[in-house]
Design an enzyme around this catalytic site. Structure first.
Site, mmCIF file in Angstrom:
data_model
loop_
_atom_site.group_PDB
_atom_site.id
_atom_site.type_symbol
_atom_site.label_atom_id
_atom_site.label_comp_id
_atom_site.label_asym_id
_atom_site.label_seq_id
_atom_site.Cartn_x
_atom_site.Cartn_y
_atom_site.Cartn_z
ATOM 1 N N PRO A 1 21.558 38.393 43.194
ATOM 2 C CA PRO A 1 22.930 38.032 43.663
ATOM 3 C C PRO A 1 23.883 39.296 43.827
ATOM 4 O O PRO A 1 24.066 39.986 42.685
ATOM 5 C CB PRO A 1 23.268 37.208 42.485
ATOM 6 C CG PRO A 1 22.660 37.616 41.235
ATOM 7 C CD PRO A 1 21.578 38.149 41.790
ATOM 8 N N MET A 2 24.610 39.432 45.016
ATOM 9 C CA MET A 2 25.344 40.589 45.196
ATOM 10 C C MET A 2 26.646 40.139 46.156
ATOM 11 O O MET A 2 26.502 39.542 47.100
ATOM 12 C CB MET A 2 24.699 41.428 46.076
ATOM 13 C CG MET A 2 23.590 42.465 45.474
ATOM 14 S SD MET A 2 22.538 43.436 46.386
ATOM 15 C CE MET A 2 21.391 42.326 47.348
ATOM 16 N N GLN B 1 23.785 31.497 41.362
ATOM 17 C CA GLN B 1 24.488 32.116 40.230
ATOM 18 C C GLN B 1 25.841 31.663 39.895
ATOM 19 O O GLN B 1 26.800 31.988 40.735
ATOM 20 C CB GLN B 1 24.270 33.659 40.423
ATOM 21 C CG GLN B 1 24.685 34.317 39.014
ATOM 22 C CD GLN B 1 24.839 35.516 39.217
ATOM 23 O OE1 GLN B 1 25.702 36.216 39.688
ATOM 24 N NE2 GLN B 1 23.838 36.242 38.514
ATOM 25 N N CYS C 1 27.590 41.068 35.158
ATOM 26 C CA CYS C 1 28.622 41.587 35.801
ATOM 27 C C CYS C 1 29.706 42.487 34.783
ATOM 28 O O CYS C 1 30.467 41.935 34.045
ATOM 29 C CB CYS C 1 29.260 40.499 36.776
ATOM 30 S SG CYS C 1 30.546 41.328 37.711
ATOM 31 N N LYS D 1 21.054 35.952 33.560
ATOM 32 C CA LYS D 1 20.876 37.419 34.179
ATOM 33 C C LYS D 1 21.915 38.419 33.088
ATOM 34 O O LYS D 1 22.844 38.014 33.021
ATOM 35 C CB LYS D 1 21.291 37.504 35.495
ATOM 36 C CG LYS D 1 21.138 39.068 36.114
ATOM 37 C CD LYS D 1 21.022 38.972 37.582
ATOM 38 C CE LYS D 1 20.548 40.332 38.239
ATOM 39 N NZ LYS D 1 21.543 41.289 37.583
ATOM 40 N N HIS E 1 18.813 43.298 33.691
ATOM 41 C CA HIS E 1 19.083 44.675 34.202
ATOM 42 C C HIS E 1 18.826 45.831 33.215
ATOM 43 O O HIS E 1 19.585 45.894 32.160
ATOM 44 C CB HIS E 1 20.463 44.569 34.659
ATOM 45 C CG HIS E 1 20.779 45.754 35.537
ATOM 46 N ND1 HIS E 1 21.789 45.652 36.526
ATOM 47 C CD2 HIS E 1 20.550 47.115 35.265
ATOM 48 C CE1 HIS E 1 21.887 47.001 37.178
ATOM 49 N NE2 HIS E 1 21.226 47.744 36.397
ATOM 50 N N ASN F 1 15.304 44.283 36.385
ATOM 51 C CA ASN F 1 15.835 44.547 37.627
ATOM 52 C C ASN F 1 16.643 46.044 37.244
ATOM 53 O O ASN F 1 16.764 46.371 36.202
ATOM 54 C CB ASN F 1 16.930 43.389 37.538
ATOM 55 C CG ASN F 1 18.195 43.638 38.556
ATOM 56 O OD1 ASN F 1 19.576 43.717 38.165
ATOM 57 N ND2 ASN F 1 18.163 44.176 39.700
ATOM 58 N N GLY F 2 16.761 46.634 38.430
ATOM 59 C CA GLY F 2 17.367 47.828 38.367
ATOM 60 C C GLY F 2 16.813 48.791 38.863
ATOM 61 O O GLY F 2 15.447 49.461 38.361
ATOM 62 N N GLY G 1 17.718 44.972 44.191
ATOM 63 C CA GLY G 1 19.237 44.638 44.519
ATOM 64 C C GLY G 1 19.580 45.196 45.910
ATOM 65 O O GLY G 1 18.904 44.852 46.921
#
EC number: 1.3.1.91
Length: 330
Positions: free
Chosen positions: A14-15, A67, A97, A136, A168, A208-209, A230
């Site tokens: 999700p971005m 999300q 976030c 997440k 992440h 993730n990352g 991402g």
């Protein structure tokens, strides 16, 4: 592909401002297996704003996850029920976030300091729907950056019934770094995510990352149940097509992807959507190919003009074709 040993999960993160409805429809054309996530939607926006607009998606976007950003238990439960009514395949709670704006509203990575509250949020969300609820999060925040704290965080939420975590592999530094810096400065610590999977073999752990190649996806799959990509998937979406080889399948043709996207663009234009709201998502289609720069420049320069439509996209694609023809005859 061995039907007894199917590939693990691959997803697009999700971005904010990027993975909107138009972006997701485009990305789906690269790979039918990838799990797509919406931009983070706050509970307040969903409950008090234009609910239908926030939850809108096209059938071809499945499998798709919503999300949510929030920390009010009852609001999260109500939003999860709404997502289920709309047919989402998963609801994901954002605990990663690092922006100041979400911290001030007790949203995102700051919640890693409150594992029991996150567990209570999860329990209420899962009770509101049969749709799977996932978390997440980061591997830590600020001074809460030890593996012991990460283990405690996951075990506390798992005790509430959560079975799927997207991790992440960086800590978030909430005081002193911007969201962009938090994606780049804290070092990646992949072994800690691998260790989570070892310590919680019954849980589904995604990593993730900083993942940028199909080879890296395959390597991470050796240690975790899923890989989330991402910004690389946005700037170079061809990685999703290349990943088709992990399913034993042939990647689609880039021009075929564009031609498949054009009818959707035409429909959206007819509904009043500005052209540049869609072209901004397709700039990376030909990343790395001759003519890609002119493709991007042509769309970026002219897509905001009200009199331009799909003819502009076809013109820009011509730069790719012309460049490749020139190279073929050189």
């Amino acid at each position: 592909m061995d039907p007894l040993n199917p590939p693990k999960v691959l997803s697009v993160a999700p971005m904010m401002d990027w993975t909107d409805h138009h972006c997701r429809v485009f990305l789906r054309l690269f790979n039918p297996h990838v799990r797509l996530y919406t931009e983070m939607v706050t509970t307040g926006a969903l409950l008090h704003g234009d609910t239908a607009r926030f939850l809108r998606y096209a059938p071809q976007e499945h499998p798709i996850a919503l999300q949510l950003g929030g920390s009010d238990i009852q609001e999260l439960a109500r939003c999860t029920a709404l997502a289920a009514d709309y047919g989402y395949d998963e609801v994901n709670l954002n605990v990663g976030c690092p922006s100041d704006r979400v911290q001030n509203n007790r949203i995102g990575a700051c919640l890693m300091a409150e594992p029991q509250h996150v567990a209570d949020c999860f329990a209420a969300m899962q009770a509101a729907s049969r749709v799977p609820v996932t978390i997440k999060h980061r591997i830590g925040i600020d001074d809460l950056d030890s593996y012991e704290h990460l283990h405690h965080f996951v075990s506390t939420i798992a005790a509430a019934g959560c079975r799927e975590f997207i991790v992440h592999a960086r800590i978030a530094i909430l005081k002193g770094l911007s969201p962009k810096e938090n994606r780049e400065i804290p070092p990646l610590r992949y072994p800690e995510v691998y260790r989570l999977k070892q310590d919680f073999p019954h849980l589904t752990i995604h990593i993730n990352g900083g993942i940028k190649t199909v080879g890296e996806i395959a390597e991470h799959w050796r240690h975790a149940d899923g890989v989330m990509i991402g910004r690389e998937a946005y700037h170079n979406p061809w990685i999703l097509a290349e990943a088709m080889t992990l399913w034993g399948q042939t990647p689609p043709d880039r021009m075929d992807i564009l031609q498949s996207y054009l009818p959707f663009m035409a429909q959206e234009l007819a509904n009043g959507v500005p052209l540049n709201q869609m072209t901004r998502h397709i700039l990376g289609l030909f990343q790395g190919l001759p003519g890609a720069r002119r493709w991007r420049q042509h769309l970026s320069t002219h897509a905001h003009l009200k009199h331009r439509g799909l003819d502009l996209v076809q013109e820009a694609a011509g730069f790719i074709l012309d460049k490749n023809r020139q190279e073929a005859t050189a």
